[in-house]
Write an enzyme that holds these catalytic residues in place. Structure first.
Site, mmCIF file in Angstrom:
data_model
loop_
_atom_site.group_PDB
_atom_site.id
_atom_site.type_symbol
_atom_site.label_atom_id
_atom_site.label_comp_id
_atom_site.label_asym_id
_atom_site.label_seq_id
_atom_site.Cartn_x
_atom_site.Cartn_y
_atom_site.Cartn_z
ATOM 1 N N HIS A 127 25.338 -34.635 -25.814
ATOM 2 C CA HIS A 127 26.776 -34.457 -25.624
ATOM 3 C C HIS A 127 27.228 -35.407 -24.522
ATOM 4 C CE1 HIS A 127 30.482 -32.333 -24.381
ATOM 5 N NE2 HIS A 127 30.447 -31.724 -25.555
ATOM 6 N N ASP A 205 19.794 -29.164 -20.787
ATOM 7 C CA ASP A 205 21.118 -28.686 -21.185
ATOM 8 C C ASP A 205 20.907 -27.595 -22.232
ATOM 9 O OD1 ASP A 205 23.530 -28.254 -22.477
ATOM 10 O OD2 ASP A 205 24.043 -30.358 -22.703
ATOM 11 N N GLN A 208 23.694 -25.145 -26.138
ATOM 12 C CA GLN A 208 23.567 -24.723 -27.532
ATOM 13 C C GLN A 208 22.366 -23.805 -27.769
ATOM 14 O OE1 GLN A 208 25.782 -25.284 -29.894
ATOM 15 N NE2 GLN A 208 27.071 -26.622 -28.662
ATOM 16 N N LYS A 231 29.987 -20.111 -25.158
ATOM 17 C CA LYS A 231 29.261 -20.353 -26.396
ATOM 18 C C LYS A 231 28.337 -19.190 -26.763
ATOM 19 C CE LYS A 231 29.392 -25.378 -25.743
ATOM 20 N NZ LYS A 231 30.348 -25.735 -26.803
ATOM 21 N N CYS A 371 31.954 -35.073 -29.376
ATOM 22 C CA CYS A 371 31.544 -35.514 -28.026
ATOM 23 C C CYS A 371 30.125 -36.071 -28.056
ATOM 24 C CB CYS A 371 31.657 -34.383 -27.006
ATOM 25 S SG CYS A 371 33.359 -33.875 -26.700
#
Length: 415
Positions: A127, A205, A208, A231, A371
């Site tokens: 991203h 990260d 997700q 999320k 993104c």
């Protein structure tokens, strides 16, 4: 115990927005969960209850409302620690989201630890929030930003990491645990193992991954970990940076102001204890409290159920989508290596046009570069359409998407 179809229907009853009608009285089908998930009534009520009964600033006053608000806010930190198997609550820093968490590391750690000709390594499927902060840092420090490539199956070419590590100049490897475009689940354990052997720090990260699968930060062994509440059923404007205590202690503050200080004099200031050193000003109290309700909800379901449900619905969706004439699917076909995200293109229909047609049927998907323009360049496309699933999505909703795609294909004479 496996949940049944009836259980999914019961879950859906907790989400008021899923009862909505849109676009000429069409039933809403929400398939944009990689962007943000919908919120159960338990989260909405928790936020409302704070403002109705406990509204106060925290950490400062001794009156009843302040004590109640502070306790509820700090309980969320404890629940996060338990949810991700984090041993020390002082290592959990509240931020606005994954983007701010990564920027915090780039600013407060990167500017102290990255020098000219050093290397930061990321991947081609990141991203923008895990690319742009490192571009800014490496440009400022005259360092280098290098990429681990993505193969034709949508997986990382890890041999490239080895060549970077062999240079002895890599200071940080920063990777997403799950791609927001391809759904690829990164072999973060292997990346961390190789980096540890070379004495290199790793940032993961988890924007997700944390909402969709069981994550054990202690077992993972990374140095920094970032994710967002919105999320995973929580409110927007709340995220978490976890970092090793020794790193946080040696990092300069990211923001200056109230609550992150111990003492302020005319020309010098001393910092508060962790994690408050990095939590300047009045925080997003209500939404942090709402985040606790989201964690409670996921704990009640169980992350094993969340993952199993997404495997089933993603497998079903891949099978159905592949039957649409002109369909191009991106990412691995190995369902065990991907999350509930499917990116695709249909013939020569522009993704924005396709999303508009599908929206006429009440179906919400995402179109664009997501993104992730570096990945779009790698795939040699300007954009893709993306359907992404969560705990309340059903096979019937997948069928509705496929039916709408067939309609689009007929409109553009692909069928």
């Amino acid at each position: 115990m496996m949940q049944t179809a009836l259980s999914i229907e019961n879950i859906r009853k907790d989400f008021p927005i899923l009862q909505r009608k849109v676009r000429n009285d069409k039933q809403l089908v929400y398939l944009d969960n990689a962007a943000t998930t919908q919120k159960p009534i338990q989260v909405i009520n928790a936020i409302s209850d704070y403002y109705t009964n406990h509204n106060s600033n925290i950490h400062r006053a001794v009156h009843a409302l302040a004590e109640e608000a502070t306790e509820a806010y700090e309980v969320t930190r404890d629940k996060i620690a338990q949810f991700l198997n984090i041993k020390d609550r002082q290592e959990i820093v509240f931020v606005r989201g994954t983007t701010e968490a990564i920027n915090l590391v780039a600013y407060a750690w990167g500017r102290q630890n990255v020098s000219q000709d050093d290397i930061i390594v990321t991947t081609e499927y990141e991203h923008h929030s895990n690319i742009v902060p490192w571009q800014l840092l490496t440009q400022e420090k005259k360092a280098k930003l290098q990429y681990i490539g993505v193969d034709d199956n949508g997986e990382l070419i890890l041999d490239q990491l080895d060549s970077y590590l062999e240079s002895g100049r890599v200071r940080l490897v920063t990777v997403s645990q799950m791609s927001n475009v391809l759904g690829t689940i990164t072999d973060t354990e292997e990346i961390i193992r190789r980096c540890k052997k070379a004495g290199v720090r790793v940032l993961v990260d988890g924007a997700q991954s944390v909402p969709h699968m069981k994550v054990d930060v202690d077992k993972l062994g990374c140095d920094f970990f970032a994710f967002s509440a919105h999320k995973m059923l929580g409110p927007t404007g709340v995220g978490v940076l976890w970092a090793r205590k020794e790193l946080l202690e040696n990092m300069a503050p990211f923001h200056g102001g109230g609550d992150m200080i111990r003492e302020v004099h005319k020309y010098e200031t001393t910092w508060n204890d962790l994690p408050y050193k990095f939590e300047a000003g009045t925080p997003n109290i209500a939404d942090v409290i709402g985040f606790a309700a989201a964690i409670d909800y996921l704990n009640k379901l169980g992350m094993d159920f969340v993952r199993q449900h997404e495997i089933e619905i993603t497998k079903y969706a891949l099978e159905k989508l592949s039957q649409v004439k002109g369909m191009k699917l991106y990412g691995t076909s190995d369902i065990a290596k991907r999350g509930g995200v499917i990116s695709f293109n249909l013939g020569d229909i522009h993704p924005h046009d396709l999303a508009t047609i599908i929206d006429e049927d009440g179906i919400a998907i995402r179109s664009g570069h997501h993104c992730a323009q570096v990945l779009m360049e790698r795939l040699d496309v300007a954009a893709t359409s993306r359907a992404s699933f969560y705990i309340y999505n059903t096979k019937e909703e997948v069928d509705a998407l496929v039916s709408s795609l067939h309609r689009a294909a007929r409109l553009f004479k692909l069928e």
